[in-house]
Design a protein around this motif. Structure first.
Motif, short mmCIF file in Angstrom:
data_model
loop_
_atom_site.label_atom_id
_atom_site.label_comp_id
_atom_site.label_asym_id
_atom_site.label_seq_id
_atom_site.Cartn_x
_atom_site.Cartn_y
_atom_site.Cartn_z
N GLU A 1 1.04 -1.25 0.22
CA GLU A 1 -0.05 -0.08 0.05
C GLU A 1 0.86 1.23 0.00
O GLU A 1 0.67 1.99 -0.87
N ASP A 2 1.61 1.34 0.93
CA ASP A 2 2.47 2.65 1.20
C ASP A 2 3.93 2.27 1.19
O ASP A 2 4.22 1.46 2.10
N PRO A 4 8.01 3.76 0.83
CA PRO A 4 9.10 4.73 1.41
C PRO A 4 8.42 6.05 1.13
O PRO A 4 8.62 6.85 1.92
N THR A 5 8.03 6.58 -0.13
CA THR A 5 7.42 7.83 -0.29
C THR A 5 6.29 8.23 0.58
O THR A 5 6.23 9.32 0.92
N HIS A 6 5.51 7.15 1.25
CA HIS A 6 4.59 7.55 2.11
C HIS A 6 4.91 7.05 3.59
O HIS A 6 3.90 6.73 4.48
N GLN A 7 6.20 7.36 3.89
CA GLN A 7 6.51 6.94 5.27
C GLN A 7 7.19 8.25 5.85
O GLN A 7 8.64 7.92 6.17
N PRO A 8 6.39 9.11 6.11
CA PRO A 8 7.24 10.27 6.60
C PRO A 8 7.35 10.26 8.16
O PRO A 8 7.15 11.10 8.95
N ILE A 9 8.44 9.28 8.38
CA ILE A 9 8.66 9.13 9.83
C ILE A 9 9.45 10.12 10.42
O ILE A 9 9.47 10.54 11.59
N GLU A 10 10.21 10.94 9.46
CA GLU A 10 11.13 12.12 9.81
C GLU A 10 10.23 13.55 10.17
O GLU A 10 10.86 14.39 10.71
N HIS A 11 9.11 13.30 9.53
CA HIS A 11 8.21 14.80 9.54
C HIS A 11 8.02 15.46 10.91
O HIS A 11 8.38 16.55 11.05
N LEU A 12 7.38 14.73 11.85
CA LEU A 12 7.20 15.22 13.04
C LEU A 12 8.54 15.83 13.90
O LEU A 12 8.41 16.74 14.47
N GLY A 169 11.26 1.63 4.16
CA GLY A 169 11.41 0.75 3.56
C GLY A 169 10.13 -0.62 3.57
O GLY A 169 10.34 -1.55 2.62
N ALA A 170 9.17 -0.51 4.20
CA ALA A 170 8.28 -1.37 4.30
C ALA A 170 6.76 -1.13 3.36
O ALA A 170 6.75 0.24 3.58
N SER A 171 6.13 -1.85 3.05
CA SER A 171 4.77 -1.57 2.38
C SER A 171 3.96 -2.40 2.47
O SER A 171 3.88 -3.82 2.35
N ALA A 172 2.62 -2.20 3.20
CA ALA A 172 1.57 -3.00 3.43
C ALA A 172 0.60 -2.37 4.49
O ALA A 172 0.83 -1.03 4.64
N PRO A 173 -0.66 -2.98 4.53
CA PRO A 173 -1.51 -2.10 5.36
C PRO A 173 -1.26 -1.81 6.63
O PRO A 173 -0.34 -2.27 7.24
N ALA A 174 -1.79 -0.81 6.92
CA ALA A 174 -1.61 -0.27 8.13
C ALA A 174 -1.34 -1.04 9.59
O ALA A 174 -0.34 -1.03 10.33
N GLU A 175 -2.24 -1.95 9.66
CA GLU A 175 -2.39 -3.01 10.75
C GLU A 175 -1.00 -3.75 10.90
O GLU A 175 -0.46 -3.95 11.70
N ARG A 176 -0.65 -4.29 9.53
CA ARG A 176 0.55 -5.17 9.46
C ARG A 176 1.81 -4.27 9.84
O ARG A 176 2.70 -4.76 10.39
N TYR A 178 2.19 -1.83 11.64
CA TYR A 178 2.14 -1.67 13.05
C TYR A 178 2.75 -2.81 13.64
O TYR A 178 3.50 -2.32 14.52
N LYS A 179 2.30 -3.95 13.34
CA LYS A 179 2.80 -4.98 13.99
C LYS A 179 4.34 -5.28 13.70
O LYS A 179 5.09 -5.76 14.68
N GLU A 180 4.57 -5.18 12.37
CA GLU A 180 5.97 -5.27 11.98
C GLU A 180 7.12 -4.28 12.80
O GLU A 180 8.00 -4.74 13.11
N TYR A 181 6.61 -3.09 13.24
CA TYR A 181 7.40 -2.21 13.54
C TYR A 181 7.09 -1.98 15.25
O TYR A 181 7.96 -1.06 15.77
N GLY A 182 6.18 -3.06 15.80
CA GLY A 182 6.24 -3.14 17.31
C GLY A 182 5.45 -1.83 17.62
O GLY A 182 5.43 -1.74 19.01
N LEU A 183 4.47 -1.25 16.88
CA LEU A 183 3.64 -0.36 17.49
C LEU A 183 2.45 -1.14 18.04
O LEU A 183 1.16 -0.64 17.16
N THR A 184 2.45 -1.89 18.70
CA THR A 184 1.16 -2.52 19.34
C THR A 184 1.28 -2.56 20.71
O THR A 184 1.97 -2.17 21.52
N VAL A 185 -0.06 -2.96 21.33
CA VAL A 185 -0.21 -2.93 22.73
C VAL A 185 0.91 -3.95 23.37
O VAL A 185 1.54 -3.71 24.32
N GLU A 186 1.05 -5.21 22.81
CA GLU A 186 2.14 -6.17 23.25
C GLU A 186 3.23 -5.72 23.53
O GLU A 186 3.96 -6.01 24.50
#
Length: 196
Positions: A1-2, A4-12, A169-176, A178-186
């Motif tokens: 889905e998204d 590298p051009t849609h991963q504005p991790i540095e913008h904030l 470098g990753a491209s996938a639906p948001a839920e996936r 988030y899980k890949e990058y550890g942005l999870t409750v767990e």
């Protein structure tokens, strides 16, 4: 889905580093209304509202008025301004912090959840107010934000843990993603347990 051009991790981090810019990252409708109000009233500096593309639920404890302080507690089961742990979130990740707090509280710990909507507004508050949100004595702190972890040490201290994204470098639906990058409750719970 998204890609590298849609991963504005540095913008904030980049926006927060710019002088005379007000960055607001609201978590839900209540905070978005508050952020808009703050932006309209701020005539001496530009405002950036960093909003989510995802549908976000209304979270218990959020308020439009809390946004004016930049950061405020949305949930806290501690007494005497002495929680065992402080979880900090902004934007869509505030929900993750809130859910992680629920898990940790079941283990008998006191947890404060802080919505840090705007670093700039929070830094303008009195020392007493900042201490009431982030007591110096409480060093067990975890932040969660879908962006670079750069700068979070200001609120985490040297013992705190930042959950975020520091690579492209990753491209996938948001839920996936988030899980890949550890942005999870767990993962937030696991990082918190390292500190408790």
């Amino acid at each position: 889905e998204d890609g590298p051009t849609h991963q504005p991790i540095e913008h904030l981090a980049s926006f927060r580093a710019m002088p005379n810019i007000l960055v607001l990252r609201p978590a839900d409708g209540n905070e978005t209304a508050g952020a808009y109000k703050v932006a309209v009233r701020n005539r001496n500096r530009p405002s950036i509202l960093a909003l989510s593309r995802q549908k976000l639920p209304q979270l218990p404890g959020t308020s439009s008025g809390g946004v004016e302080k930049g950061g405020y507690a949305i949930s806290d089961n501690s007494t005497g301004n002495n929680p065992d742990l402080i979880l900090i979130g902004s934007g869509s990740e505030l929900e993750i912090a809130l859910k992680a707090a629920e898990v940790i509280r079941k283990e008998g710990k006191s947890v404060r959840v802080v919505s840090l909507v705007s670093w700039e507004l929070f830094e303008e508050q009195s020392a007493d107010y900042k201490e009431s949100i982030f007591p110096t004595a409480v060093t067990a702190r975890v932040s969660v934000e879908a962006g670079s972890t750069f700068g979070w040490e200001r609120y985490l201290g040297i013992k705190g843990k930042a959950v975020g994204i520091d690579k492209f470098g990753a491209s996938a639906p948001a839920e996936r993603i988030y899980k890949e990058y550890g942005l999870t409750v767990e993962n937030v719970v696991a990082k918190a347990k390292e500190l408790l």
